[in-house]
Motif scaffolding. Structure first.
Motif, PDB file in Angstrom:
ATOM      1  N   THR A 109      21.504  21.866 -62.128  1.00 54.84           N
ATOM      2  CA  THR A 109      22.127  21.604 -60.840  1.00 54.84           C
ATOM      3  C   THR A 109      23.108  22.733 -60.544  1.00 54.84           C
ATOM      4  OG1 THR A 109      23.329  19.942 -59.520  1.00 54.84           O
ATOM      5  CG2 THR A 109      24.013  20.227 -61.823  1.00 54.84           C
ATOM      6  N   SER A 110      23.577  22.818 -59.321  1.00 56.30           N
ATOM      7  CA  SER A 110      24.530  23.861 -58.954  1.00 56.30           C
ATOM      8  C   SER A 110      25.825  23.650 -59.716  1.00 56.30           C
ATOM      9  CB  SER A 110      24.801  23.808 -57.448  1.00 56.30           C
ATOM     10  OG  SER A 110      23.596  23.836 -56.722  1.00 56.30           O
ATOM     11  N   ASP A 111      26.415  24.737 -60.217  1.00 51.78           N
ATOM     12  CA  ASP A 111      27.635  24.567 -61.006  1.00 51.78           C
ATOM     13  C   ASP A 111      28.703  25.627 -60.738  1.00 51.78           C
ATOM     14  OD1 ASP A 111      26.646  26.829 -62.287  1.00 51.78           O
ATOM     15  OD2 ASP A 111      26.211  25.804 -64.180  1.00 51.78           O
ATOM     16  N   HIS A 112      28.527  26.416 -59.676  1.00 57.19           N
ATOM     17  CA  HIS A 112      29.564  27.386 -59.315  1.00 57.19           C
ATOM     18  C   HIS A 112      29.270  27.917 -57.910  1.00 57.19           C
ATOM     19  CE1 HIS A 112      26.305  29.950 -60.790  1.00 57.19           C
ATOM     20  NE2 HIS A 112      26.833  30.935 -60.072  1.00 57.19           N
ATOM     21  N   GLY A 113      30.305  28.491 -57.307  1.00 58.08           N
ATOM     22  CA  GLY A 113      30.154  29.067 -55.985  1.00 58.08           C
ATOM     23  C   GLY A 113      30.055  30.585 -56.023  1.00 58.08           C
ATOM     24  N   PHE A 114      29.926  31.180 -54.852  1.00 57.84           N
ATOM     25  CA  PHE A 114      29.875  32.634 -54.737  1.00 57.84           C
ATOM     26  C   PHE A 114      31.248  33.250 -55.022  1.00 57.84           C
ATOM     27  CE2 PHE A 114      26.151  31.700 -52.058  1.00 57.84           C
ATOM     28  CZ  PHE A 114      25.255  32.625 -52.562  1.00 57.84           C
ATOM     29  N   ASP A 115      31.226  34.440 -55.587  1.00 57.04           N
ATOM     30  CA  ASP A 115      32.401  35.298 -55.659  1.00 57.04           C
ATOM     31  C   ASP A 115      32.392  36.123 -54.378  1.00 57.04           C
ATOM     32  OD1 ASP A 115      34.088  37.524 -56.015  1.00 57.04           O
ATOM     33  OD2 ASP A 115      33.815  37.472 -58.190  1.00 57.04           O
ATOM     34  N   LEU A 116      33.272  35.797 -53.434  1.00 55.35           N
ATOM     35  CA  LEU A 116      33.180  36.401 -52.105  1.00 55.35           C
ATOM     36  C   LEU A 116      33.556  37.879 -52.095  1.00 55.35           C
ATOM     37  CD1 LEU A 116      34.435  33.538 -49.773  1.00 55.35           C
ATOM     38  CD2 LEU A 116      32.122  34.090 -50.560  1.00 55.35           C
ATOM     39  N   GLN A 117      34.286  38.328 -53.085  1.00 49.03           N
ATOM     40  CA  GLN A 117      34.559  39.774 -53.163  1.00 49.03           C
ATOM     41  C   GLN A 117      33.340  40.524 -53.693  1.00 49.03           C
ATOM     42  OE1 GLN A 117      38.201  39.982 -55.536  1.00 49.03           O
ATOM     43  NE2 GLN A 117      39.372  40.288 -53.656  1.00 49.03           N
ATOM     44  N   ARG A 118      32.710  39.983 -54.715  1.00 42.64           N
ATOM     45  CA  ARG A 118      31.581  40.665 -55.345  1.00 42.64           C
ATOM     46  C   ARG A 118      30.302  40.551 -54.530  1.00 42.64           C
ATOM     47  NH1 ARG A 118      30.037  37.469 -60.240  1.00 42.64           N
ATOM     48  NH2 ARG A 118      28.882  36.312 -58.635  1.00 42.64           N
ATOM     49  N   ASP A 119      30.061  39.381 -53.900  1.00 43.10           N
ATOM     50  CA  ASP A 119      28.754  39.065 -53.325  1.00 43.10           C
ATOM     51  C   ASP A 119      28.644  39.322 -51.829  1.00 43.10           C
ATOM     52  OD1 ASP A 119      27.982  38.132 -55.866  1.00 43.10           O
ATOM     53  OD2 ASP A 119      28.732  36.112 -55.442  1.00 43.10           O
ATOM     54  N   ILE A 120      29.728  39.657 -51.175  1.00 45.08           N
ATOM     55  CA  ILE A 120      29.726  39.622 -49.718  1.00 45.08           C
ATOM     56  C   ILE A 120      28.735  40.618 -49.104  1.00 45.08           C
ATOM     57  CG2 ILE A 120      31.568  41.279 -49.207  1.00 45.08           C
ATOM     58  CD1 ILE A 120      31.237  37.751 -47.720  1.00 45.08           C
TER      59      ILE A 120
END
Length: 247
Positions: A109-120
């Protein structure tokens, strides 16, 4: 009122465990809508272990003009036999909202969100394509995420706070620190101009406390606990119980 979007993945899990068509995901959706929910969520995965592409298409026809349709998934998971990819499905059925989630193929199942600095930057063309299709775009983020300007700049309209750690802390009676993290993330996202959704392991036991701490909460997506509770009280009754909490 905060919109309740019912995640129907577990209905598909039960069906797939036996084969055939029962329990029927379309009938489950009808039941939830008749009980008053404002949306239906599905999270198709490439291995098709629960909701399948044909389910996504069936629900799109059933829901159109009735309630919101939210499709979750990893936009970076490649298309493969029988699975056209998240963007391909969105292009076919044009859901109200697509929630982008960084889950790997092997995750239960999903267990973490995006890293908005790394993934943007990797997300930028995906968000643009989904917006061109006409979908509202939400990003799955961890509680404790505080910087949202870059997400706004690429066209993201909402974030969904991953509430798994909150639910775990609630069950252990040590909820305040995790609840504060969720509330601060929501406040910072709203200040940046984003609407705030939430989901993962929310239940009748912990939802009221969460909602009270998040003014302006736009939407909750609830599946695992809701379907489990429905085994005892019935699906329509359980949906109505959640709506009462959200009021």
């Amino acid at each position: 009122m905060t919109l309740l979007s019912v995640n129907l993945n577990k209905i598909a899990v039960l069906r797939n465990s036996r084969g055939g068509t029962e329990p029927d995901i379309a009938r489950a959706a009808h039941t939830c809508i008749d009980a008053g929910c404002g949306g239906i969520t599905v999270h198709p995965r490439p291995d098709q272990r629960h909701v399948r592409p044909d389910d996504v298409r069936t629900l799109a026809a059933l829901l159109r003009g009735r309630v919101e349709y939210n499709i979750e998934g990893n936009p970076f998971a490649a298309a493969r036999d029988g699975y056209p990819g998240l963007i391909g499905l969105a292009r076919e059925v044009r859901p109200t909202q697509v929630t982008l989630v960084p889950d790997g193929d092997g995750q239960i199942t999903s267990d973490h969100g995006f890293d908005l600095q790394r993934d943007i930057e990797a997300l930028r063309p995906i968000v643009a394509e989904l917006r061109d299709i006409g979908c509202r775009v939400s990003l799955f983020v961890d509680a404790g995420t505080l910087e949202f300007d870059a997400a706004v700049a690429i066209g993201v309209e909402r974030v969904e706070i991953y509430t798994g750690p909150y639910a775990h802390a609630f069950a252990e009676g040590r909820v305040q620190a995790e609840l504060d993290r969720c509330a601060e993330t929501a406040r910072r996202a709203q200040h940046a101009g984003l609407a705030v959704n939430a989901g993962h392991d929310l239940s009748q036991a912990n939802l009221g406390t969460f909602k009270a701490a998040i003014p302006g909460l736009a939407e909750v997506s609830i599946g695992h606990a809701l379907i489990g509770e429905a085994l005892y009280e019935g699906l329509a009754t359980t949906v109505r119980n959640y709506l009462q909490i959200l009021r």
